[in-house]
Scaffold this active site. Sequence first.
Site, mmCIF file in Angstrom:
data_model
loop_
_atom_site.group_PDB
_atom_site.id
_atom_site.type_symbol
_atom_site.label_atom_id
_atom_site.label_comp_id
_atom_site.label_asym_id
_atom_site.label_seq_id
_atom_site.Cartn_x
_atom_site.Cartn_y
_atom_site.Cartn_z
ATOM 1 N N SER A 229 2.902 -14.732 31.991
ATOM 2 C CA SER A 229 3.872 -14.859 33.093
ATOM 3 C C SER A 229 4.229 -16.324 33.345
ATOM 4 O O SER A 229 5.370 -16.640 33.682
ATOM 5 C CB SER A 229 3.327 -14.208 34.372
ATOM 6 O OG SER A 229 2.185 -14.886 34.858
ATOM 7 N N SER B 188 1.091 -13.990 37.718
ATOM 8 C CA SER B 188 -0.315 -13.580 37.818
ATOM 9 C C SER B 188 -1.278 -14.744 37.684
ATOM 10 O O SER B 188 -2.479 -14.573 37.900
ATOM 11 C CB SER B 188 -0.617 -12.566 36.710
ATOM 12 O OG SER B 188 -0.543 -13.182 35.434
ATOM 13 N N CYS C 249 0.829 -1.203 0.000
ATOM 14 C CA CYS C 249 0.000 0.000 0.000
ATOM 15 C C CYS C 249 0.869 1.262 0.000
ATOM 16 O O CYS C 249 1.455 1.609 -1.009
ATOM 17 C CB CYS C 249 -0.986 -0.031 1.165
ATOM 18 S SG CYS C 249 -2.337 1.151 0.978
ATOM 19 N N GLU D 39 -2.177 -8.877 4.126
ATOM 20 C CA GLU D 39 -2.105 -9.369 5.496
ATOM 21 C C GLU D 39 -3.458 -9.500 6.178
ATOM 22 O O GLU D 39 -3.565 -10.138 7.238
ATOM 23 C CB GLU D 39 -1.183 -8.471 6.334
ATOM 24 C CG GLU D 39 -1.730 -7.082 6.629
ATOM 25 C CD GLU D 39 -1.441 -6.050 5.549
ATOM 26 O OE1 GLU D 39 -1.479 -4.849 5.858
ATOM 27 O OE2 GLU D 39 -1.177 -6.451 4.399
ATOM 28 N N HIS E 263 -3.807 -4.898 0.659
ATOM 29 C CA HIS E 263 -3.276 -5.404 1.936
ATOM 30 C C HIS E 263 -3.404 -6.925 1.974
ATOM 31 O O HIS E 263 -4.470 -7.470 2.287
ATOM 32 C CB HIS E 263 -4.036 -4.785 3.113
ATOM 33 C CG HIS E 263 -3.707 -3.359 3.354
ATOM 34 N ND1 HIS E 263 -2.649 -2.953 4.129
ATOM 35 C CD2 HIS E 263 -4.287 -2.224 2.894
ATOM 36 C CE1 HIS E 263 -2.586 -1.627 4.152
ATOM 37 N NE2 HIS E 263 -3.575 -1.163 3.403
ATOM 38 N N GLY F 7 -1.661 -16.017 34.789
ATOM 39 C CA GLY F 7 -2.023 -15.907 33.383
ATOM 40 C C GLY F 7 -1.031 -16.611 32.480
ATOM 41 O O GLY F 7 0.001 -17.129 32.913
ATOM 42 N N VAL F 8 -1.338 -16.608 31.188
ATOM 43 C CA VAL F 8 -0.543 -17.326 30.194
ATOM 44 C C VAL F 8 0.878 -16.767 30.092
ATOM 45 O O VAL F 8 1.859 -17.503 30.147
ATOM 46 C CB VAL F 8 -1.236 -17.257 28.813
ATOM 47 C CG1 VAL F 8 -0.377 -17.950 27.756
ATOM 48 C CG2 VAL F 8 -2.613 -17.876 28.866
#
Length: 510
Positions: A227, A222, A79, A170, A168, A224-225
């Site tokens: 950490s 945490s 682009c 992508e 684009h 979570g994924v």
Amino acid sequence: MNEKILILDFGSQYTQLIARSVREANVYCEIIPFHQKIVPEPSLKGIILSGSPFSVNDPKAPLVDVKGLHRNLPILGICYGAQLTAKEFGGRVANSDKREYGRALMSIVKQDILLRGVNDLSQVWMSHADTILELPAGFDVLAKTDSIPYAAFRNNGEGFPLYCLQFHPEVYHSTEGKKIIRNFLVDVCGCKQDWTAAHFISDTVAALKKSIGDKKVIMALSGGVDSTVAATLINLAIGKRLYGFFVDNGVLRKDEYQQVLETYKKIGLNVKGVDAKKQFYKKLKGKTDPEEKRKSIGKQFIKIFVEEASKKKGIGLLGQGTIYPDVIESISVHGPSQTIKSHHNVGGLPKKMKLGLVEPLRFLFKDEVRRVGKELGIPDALLQRHPFPGPGLAIRILGEVNPEKVNLLQKADHIFIQALKDHNLYGSIWQAGAILLPVKSVGVMGDERTYEFTVALRAVTSVDGMTADWAHLPYEFLSLVSSDIINQVKGINRVVYDISSKPPATIEWE
């Protein structure tokens, strides 16, 4: 050494999508601001020029020396990158009545390795006001659309290949766009496509051993994924010299504290649990403003972090679960004076601690983190968890937070989340949870009149959390959850469902 593609960012909203498309082809890439100096190295295989909100004819348009880059490496201009290339090589770019936005059908004019395997009249996504009116000398047209004659083109002279696309590739709507990107990476740049989760793990662990040396690392996890995966990689490198801790701040989900600690124990992480509920409740007492609640939780967490760090002698490094979107958002394409967002994970640590950072995931996207986690053997139950805010249920309790309200919300939230899992709906949702409203209403249970709280259920679908749509959950499912919450949670007699999208609403209520 990993093969690498550099993506020069001119400020496009789609730049991260380019990077994700390259990574999905098992090729490593990095996004850098267009003005950053490029250092030649054997691992660098090619350059992609991103789109931009600017016109190439703007007085302050971002510019790079495309001719200079082209002497050394294959280039793909997308682009704005295509228009910049055309202008720099002597073509004519202007605002025209042949502007294109949205879907278009691409007709192949000339066969080329870039379009190998791409169907004629393949759908592509256009998003540009400027258009190329005259192609520079020495370039061949590869494809066109009904509206523009130069949808794809390339140089036909000496030197490295120079390809340009005015659409684009992508984005999702370019149906064979990733095939085009793959052709550029493999057939044009010669990339081997050997950047895999297993490859990343072995390279990262080796690099961590070298960079950490004999130092000790402290890390706040945490649950979570990000950490968890980061800590697992550091643990593989240095073992028990990683000191992790997980804080119960009183506003976690039901039974989360015990479950997360058990998971960490199973995967062999050295993590200490810190029960700090009382300290957090004390700091939250009397506070109703969302920002005040966030700040109180943040300050108390820092205090606990410093206390835990002081108990360990010889700590030299801080482990963090920083991922690539955090890093990208910290770097403005317009230079340091216009930084988009200050990156932080554990912000506000006292300067006197002087801890260096260990961020093994700083070049990974979220989906890549999950793939690495799976390769590491981390349980799916943790890897596929929905995002959960740092301040936890404190910002899902509107108004003052106290243990009684937390208890109510934990029970209602647990019923909702468990039902999503039981009905195979959890995996299709980006984020879900219950919100306790500062509203009481009249209800009837049996022959008794009640006056109890209202809970709002929130579930959204999203790709990255930047935008989100409310999840169209089945009526029968919502009816069942509502009934279960009202029957099982004494103190709640009304359940509502949030059907607002982001924007204009946000995913969280506070």
